[in-house]
Write an enzyme that holds these catalytic residues in place. Sequence first.
Site, PDB file in Angstrom:
ATOM      1  N   ASN A  65      55.708 -59.119  79.386  1.00 23.28           N
ATOM      2  CA  ASN A  65      54.681 -58.218  78.358  1.00 23.28           C
ATOM      3  C   ASN A  65      55.422 -59.216  76.541  1.00 23.28           C
ATOM      4  OD1 ASN A  65      54.086 -57.497  75.370  1.00 23.28           O
ATOM      5  ND2 ASN A  65      54.588 -55.690  75.447  1.00 23.28           N
ATOM      6  N   GLU A  77      49.824 -57.329  76.575  1.00 27.40           N
ATOM      7  CA  GLU A  77      49.881 -57.164  74.918  1.00 27.40           C
ATOM      8  C   GLU A  77      49.386 -58.692  74.528  1.00 27.40           C
ATOM      9  OE1 GLU A  77      53.570 -55.128  72.965  1.00 27.40           O
ATOM     10  OE2 GLU A  77      51.225 -55.276  71.870  1.00 27.40           O
ATOM     11  N   ASP A  91      54.387 -52.729  80.697  1.00 23.97           N
ATOM     12  CA  ASP A  91      55.555 -52.089  80.059  1.00 23.97           C
ATOM     13  C   ASP A  91      55.639 -51.041  79.715  1.00 23.97           C
ATOM     14  OD1 ASP A  91      56.753 -51.533  77.392  1.00 23.97           O
ATOM     15  OD2 ASP A  91      56.262 -52.182  75.828  1.00 23.97           O
ATOM     16  N   ASN A 139      56.856 -48.733  78.442  1.00 24.36           N
ATOM     17  CA  ASN A 139      57.762 -47.803  77.352  1.00 24.36           C
ATOM     18  C   ASN A 139      58.614 -46.614  77.452  1.00 24.36           C
ATOM     19  OD1 ASN A 139      57.311 -49.306  74.239  1.00 24.36           O
ATOM     20  ND2 ASN A 139      55.336 -49.067  75.253  1.00 24.36           N
ATOM     21  N   ASP A 183      60.027 -52.603  80.490  1.00 27.55           N
ATOM     22  CA  ASP A 183      59.157 -53.140  81.552  1.00 27.55           C
ATOM     23  C   ASP A 183      59.775 -53.272  82.786  1.00 27.55           C
ATOM     24  OD1 ASP A 183      58.177 -54.903  79.662  1.00 27.55           O
ATOM     25  OD2 ASP A 183      60.028 -54.520  78.870  1.00 27.55           O
ATOM     26  N   ASP A 236      59.601 -60.860  71.890  1.00 24.24           N
ATOM     27  CA  ASP A 236      60.126 -59.397  72.299  1.00 24.24           C
ATOM     28  C   ASP A 236      60.878 -58.836  73.110  1.00 24.24           C
ATOM     29  OD1 ASP A 236      58.067 -58.061  71.666  1.00 24.24           O
ATOM     30  OD2 ASP A 236      58.812 -56.515  70.311  1.00 24.24           O
ATOM     31  N   HIS A 237      59.746 -59.732  74.945  1.00 22.98           N
ATOM     32  CA  HIS A 237      60.281 -58.928  75.765  1.00 22.98           C
ATOM     33  C   HIS A 237      60.922 -60.180  76.873  1.00 22.98           C
ATOM     34  CE1 HIS A 237      58.418 -54.879  75.474  1.00 22.98           C
ATOM     35  NE2 HIS A 237      57.521 -55.051  74.678  1.00 22.98           N
TER      36      HIS A 237
END
Length: 256
Positions: free
Chosen positions: A7, A34, A147, A149, A218, A247-248
Amino acid sequence: MRIATWNVNSLKARLSRVEQWLTETSPDIVCLQETKLSDDAFPAMAFSTLGYEAVHHGEGRWNGVAILSRLGISDVVDGFAAGIEPDTEARLLTASCGGIRVATVYVPNGRELGHPMYHHKLTWLARLRQHLEATADSTTDVVVCGDFNVAPDDRDVWDATACHGGTHVSEAERSALGSLMEWGLVDVLRLRHQEPGLFSWWDYRAGNFHRHLGMRIDLLLASAPLAQRLSWVLIDRNARKGKLPSDHAPVVAEFS
DNA sequence: ATGGTCGAGTATCGA
């Protein structure tokens, strides 16, 4: 064969880091999430220069998913397969690469427990299972990665008590992920690594990365016969360091 | 001090 998922949290903001990472890591197939790009803005030429064919399913401002492949790309499906309630957002892209049916997924975040988007997240995961049933069968090698989530169990969050009551860890989310995996998918990281604290995402805020406050959301899921050919798998924390990181962190797996 | 930062785009929203 090396397969990765990442991501990137805006491919426009991240392109130079992604290019650098591809050069260093040399994956054969890469699933991105993303991208936050329209299809027109997708930098196919940059990936072509690095030896990748690429397909992108985007909408512009949010979401957006892509597959890069050095092993060819065919039979591309944007979103859910025909017959399944369509997604209004660009969160799923499926293609065949080197004999593997590959799906890149960006599961809805859910916002908060009980929120309409939380229920949407649960039904979205149920539709993803329907999609797999429609697009692959038990004779096909399948990889579903991205991802999700969802943190599959309490080892996958920094503090189960602190996370309790939030999204990503609820029984309903874990059960929806479990239903998807019961189709016949294996979380390949857990084939090799059982310890807690192996995270793939850390909030940008409050220095969470440096404080080891993250989650493993992930996932790289593989059909069982393919999973048996796993050579190694890792989460590349180094890609979360330095200037302008996502941020991943990426997850990378090698199959024989 | 119950937040803290990003990336979209340019006021806030989403994560």
